[in-house]
Scaffold this active site. Structure first.
Site, short mmCIF file in Angstrom:
data_model
loop_
_atom_site.label_atom_id
_atom_site.label_comp_id
_atom_site.label_asym_id
_atom_site.label_seq_id
_atom_site.Cartn_x
_atom_site.Cartn_y
_atom_site.Cartn_z
N ASP A 173 -0.28 5.14 1.02
CA ASP A 173 -0.33 6.08 1.75
C ASP A 173 -0.27 5.61 3.14
O ASP A 173 -1.22 4.72 3.60
CB ASP A 173 -1.98 6.73 1.71
CG ASP A 173 -1.71 7.65 0.29
OD1 ASP A 173 -2.01 8.74 0.47
OD2 ASP A 173 -1.64 7.04 -0.63
N ASP B 137 1.01 -1.18 0.00
CA ASP B 137 -0.05 -0.01 0.11
C ASP B 137 1.00 1.16 -0.01
O ASP B 137 2.06 1.07 0.43
CB ASP B 137 -0.92 -0.04 1.26
CG ASP B 137 -1.68 1.53 1.57
OD1 ASP B 137 -2.19 1.54 0.48
OD2 ASP B 137 -1.53 1.70 2.60
#
Length: 240
Positions: A32, A30
């Site tokens: 953020d 991922d």
């Protein structure tokens, strides 16, 4: 099975370390609050004075309190109307940083022969730059629509549909992980998936090793490795 403390700030469940890094062929990140230090959508919203409003929606979505991630992202992006490309550039240059240990972990994985995948509910404006900065092999994320004509360079408050679909949500992250494994001719069990929010759980559930990085409670509960203190490179403590 409850997680067992492995060393301070690091917990494991479902396996006995160390595993061999060379036994894996892909690592999926991922972006953020995992690979980078910010939630980009929240910081972009700051340019139009709406950071707190957008951040509250983001937090609820990451905690798994909003069932429809796509709708939550559409709501947030709608609030970005009028933000300029220059505003986003400022977020990138002044606020966005790689999280501690990110580059070290990526380089160690690349040296061990793993391919790298970045899957994000964020935006290509940022993922493309992180991809190029770290030499990541594959990415999937969302495209923000930009006005042409009199308001050239401003966001419309909408996203652009892509050949694979409309929004990269949890289901799309899972799909991209599985498609990348198929492309590489490997089993999903030869993949590592790292994330912090509820929309990462579908891909983490397919991977052979799931890693929660400074994650929301729901994600920590389901991950095989919890990194609760320190940098991303702490994963290397359980990978020989």
């Amino acid at each position: 099975m409850p997680a067992q403390d492995f060393s301070p700030g690091l917990a494991i469940q479902g396996f006995t370390p160390p595993l061999r890094l060379s036994g894996f062929k892909l690592i999926a990140f991922d972006m953020d609050s995992t690979l980078i230090n910010i939630e980009c959508v929240d910081e972009i919203a700051g340019a139009v004075g709406l950071k707190d409003e957008v951040a509250a929606i983001t937090e609820a979505a990451m905690r798994g309190e909003i069932a429809d991630y796509k709708e939550s992202l559409r709501r947030r992006v709608a609030l970005l109307r009028g933000v300029t490309v220059a505003d986003m550039e400022l977020v990138y240059t002044t606020q966005l940083q790689l999280n501690p240990g990110a580059e070290k972990l990526v380089r160690a994985c690349q040296a061990a022969g793993l391919k790298t995948l970045l899957v994000s509910g964020g935006f290509t404006f940022f993922t493309d730059r992180i991809r190029d900065r770290l030499g990541i092999d594959f990415t999937r994320s969302n495209v923000l629509e930009i006005e042409s004509g009199p308001n050239c360079g401003q966001l419309t408050g909408r996203m652009v549909n892509q050949p694979w679909g409309d929004i990269c949500d949890g289901a799309e992250k899972r799909k991209m992980l599985l498609e990348t494994c198929a492309r590489l001719g490997i089993s999903p069990k030869q993949a590592i998936a790292m994330g912090d929010g509820a929309n990462d759980l579908p891909m983490m559930g397919e991977a052979g090793l799931s890693v929660a990085y400074h994650a929301k409670p729901k994600v920590r509960e389901q991950a095989m490795v919890q990194i609760n203190e320190g940098g991303l490179d702490r994963l290397l403590e359980v990978l020989a």
